[in-house]
Scaffold this motif. Sequence first.
Motif, mmCIF file in Angstrom:
data_model
loop_
_atom_site.group_PDB
_atom_site.id
_atom_site.type_symbol
_atom_site.label_atom_id
_atom_site.label_comp_id
_atom_site.label_asym_id
_atom_site.label_seq_id
_atom_site.Cartn_x
_atom_site.Cartn_y
_atom_site.Cartn_z
ATOM 1 N N MET A 163 0.836 -1.206 0.000
ATOM 2 C CA MET A 163 0.000 0.000 0.000
ATOM 3 C C MET A 163 0.872 1.258 0.000
ATOM 4 O O MET A 163 0.551 2.249 -0.662
ATOM 5 C CB MET A 163 -0.919 -0.001 1.222
ATOM 6 C CG MET A 163 -1.790 1.230 1.357
ATOM 7 S SD MET A 163 -2.992 1.400 0.032
ATOM 8 C CE MET A 163 -4.082 2.661 0.744
ATOM 9 N N ALA A 164 1.958 1.227 0.753
ATOM 10 C CA ALA A 164 2.855 2.386 0.782
ATOM 11 C C ALA A 164 3.392 2.687 -0.612
ATOM 12 O O ALA A 164 3.494 3.846 -1.025
ATOM 13 C CB ALA A 164 4.010 2.131 1.751
ATOM 14 N N VAL A 165 3.708 1.628 -1.362
ATOM 15 C CA VAL A 165 4.203 1.809 -2.727
ATOM 16 C C VAL A 165 3.101 2.347 -3.630
ATOM 17 O O VAL A 165 3.329 3.227 -4.469
ATOM 18 C CB VAL A 165 4.755 0.476 -3.278
ATOM 19 C CG1 VAL A 165 5.151 0.628 -4.751
ATOM 20 C CG2 VAL A 165 5.939 0.003 -2.453
ATOM 21 N N VAL A 166 1.874 1.812 -3.457
ATOM 22 C CA VAL A 166 0.743 2.256 -4.281
ATOM 23 C C VAL A 166 0.443 3.736 -4.021
ATOM 24 O O VAL A 166 0.216 4.514 -4.956
ATOM 25 C CB VAL A 166 -0.505 1.387 -4.003
ATOM 26 C CG1 VAL A 166 -1.739 1.982 -4.680
ATOM 27 C CG2 VAL A 166 -0.275 -0.029 -4.500
ATOM 28 N N ILE A 167 0.411 4.130 -2.747
ATOM 29 C CA ILE A 167 0.178 5.542 -2.422
ATOM 30 C C ILE A 167 1.277 6.407 -3.028
ATOM 31 O O ILE A 167 1.014 7.493 -3.565
ATOM 32 C CB ILE A 167 0.102 5.741 -0.897
ATOM 33 C CG1 ILE A 167 -1.186 5.128 -0.343
ATOM 34 C CG2 ILE A 167 0.164 7.234 -0.544
ATOM 35 C CD1 ILE A 167 -1.330 5.234 1.163
ATOM 36 N N TYR A 168 2.492 5.906 -2.972
ATOM 37 C CA TYR A 168 3.601 6.645 -3.579
ATOM 38 C C TYR A 168 3.360 6.808 -5.088
ATOM 39 O O TYR A 168 3.640 7.862 -5.662
ATOM 40 C CB TYR A 168 4.912 5.902 -3.326
ATOM 41 C CG TYR A 168 6.138 6.774 -3.462
ATOM 42 C CD1 TYR A 168 6.515 7.628 -2.434
ATOM 43 C CD2 TYR A 168 6.920 6.724 -4.611
ATOM 44 C CE1 TYR A 168 7.653 8.421 -2.542
ATOM 45 C CE2 TYR A 168 8.056 7.515 -4.726
ATOM 46 C CZ TYR A 168 8.414 8.359 -3.691
ATOM 47 O OH TYR A 168 9.530 9.149 -3.813
ATOM 48 N N GLY A 169 2.808 5.765 -5.700
ATOM 49 C CA GLY A 169 2.490 5.841 -7.118
ATOM 50 C C GLY A 169 1.410 6.868 -7.408
ATOM 51 O O GLY A 169 1.466 7.589 -8.419
ATOM 52 N N MET A 170 0.408 6.970 -6.547
ATOM 53 C CA MET A 170 -0.649 7.956 -6.745
ATOM 54 C C MET A 170 -0.117 9.377 -6.527
ATOM 55 O O MET A 170 -0.551 10.316 -7.190
ATOM 56 C CB MET A 170 -1.809 7.683 -5.789
ATOM 57 C CG MET A 170 -2.504 6.340 -6.009
ATOM 58 S SD MET A 170 -3.007 6.059 -7.725
ATOM 59 C CE MET A 170 -4.150 7.397 -7.974
ATOM 60 N N ILE A 171 0.806 9.514 -5.588
ATOM 61 C CA ILE A 171 1.455 10.811 -5.405
ATOM 62 C C ILE A 171 2.191 11.190 -6.692
ATOM 63 O O ILE A 171 2.117 12.331 -7.164
ATOM 64 C CB ILE A 171 2.439 10.757 -4.216
ATOM 65 C CG1 ILE A 171 1.690 10.515 -2.905
ATOM 66 C CG2 ILE A 171 3.246 12.044 -4.126
ATOM 67 C CD1 ILE A 171 2.604 10.202 -1.732
#
Length: 408
Positions: free
Chosen positions: A268-276
């Motif tokens: 999830m941390a990586v996914v949120i980073y992707g959305m950022i």
Amino acid sequence: MIGQIIKVALAFVGIIIGAGFASGQEVMQYFVAFGINGLWGAVISAVVMTVMALIILQLGSYFRAGEHGEVFRRVSHPVFSRLLDAGVVLTLFSTGVVMFAGAGANLNQQWGLPLGVGAFIMVVLVLAAGMLDVDKVTTVIGAITPFILVFITIASVYTVISGDFSGVDQLNRASGEVSTTLPNWFVAGVNYTSFNLMVAVSMAVVIGGNMFNPRVAGRGGVVGGLIYGVLLIVSAVTLFLTVETIGGDDVPMLSIINELNPVLGQVMAVVIYGMIFNTALGMFYALGRRLTATSPGRFRPVYVVAVLVGFVLSFVGFRELVGYVYPVLGYMGLLLIAVMLVAWVRARVRIYRESERRMRIVDLLQIGHTGSLSSQEAAALDREIAESNLDEHQIRSAVGGSGGAATD
């Protein structure tokens, strides 16, 4: 056509769902902070965003606009056009700065990395991706969006199934502890919509302008608006139900996933980073396009300078930037809603007719590509091109270029 609609929809959602939304911080401050009433604010925001997504993308496609200033100049008084242009430029840059701060906060909460590390990595990614053309940028932005849909769904289902929730009164009291700079839930709902439109309008105009058929662009906007609306309401409910335990976290949605499963939390941390990354790329790319509208050859150096300045300013802090910068931009966005809505209402019949006309033009040009046009067909093609709001060069370029009129 369906593939193009989905592509536009996911790109639109990807622009809006950046650090604040994907992390849950925006939803916390705008909706959860007002308790159960804040959920009504989320509903208002979802409805208005769906309508405005249709309007903005259709206008972008109708004018085949390459940047937002072109649309503003065509649909509003010069004074309003300049005000909106200045407001959007400020929004693009400010939101890009917030994205860099969010990148640092995300990696700091999950892995304890210094704030500057996450922000610096994001700067490198945004600089690299910004060298692509608009069609590739649209594809990159849209490709990451489905992942956040999955994780927000997981967080919501987990919250509802596993939760042992307090009564509404206790949740309301816990919500009151969430910091917000907004006065009430109704203002928050309207402000959130207008802010997000200020964020989305520039890149949305570019995405819409890359679509030859306004009907396809508009449908993509509706689908994107509906996806966004569902995500917003689901996120608001989920965070409200868990506000007692995660209300003070910088990235509350990540906290929920970590509680469910630490491994999923890492993903999830990586996914949120992707959305950022999605939003940062969209903001600075659109900003660079706008600042170099009269001299496109200078795009890359201007883009690089804007990104680096944004990186320096991002050290103010993520939560502070969301709390103070976003509401101000939201109040500015009320003018945008009014201008674009009035412009679309006045032009809706012309847009519909132009959509039909462009479909006929595509059919005739395809016949010409595969064989020869009859004299009647050639005359019909000349007539349709003459009646279009685009000139012949724009039409033939669109049909043969990456905008793909044959499929758009």
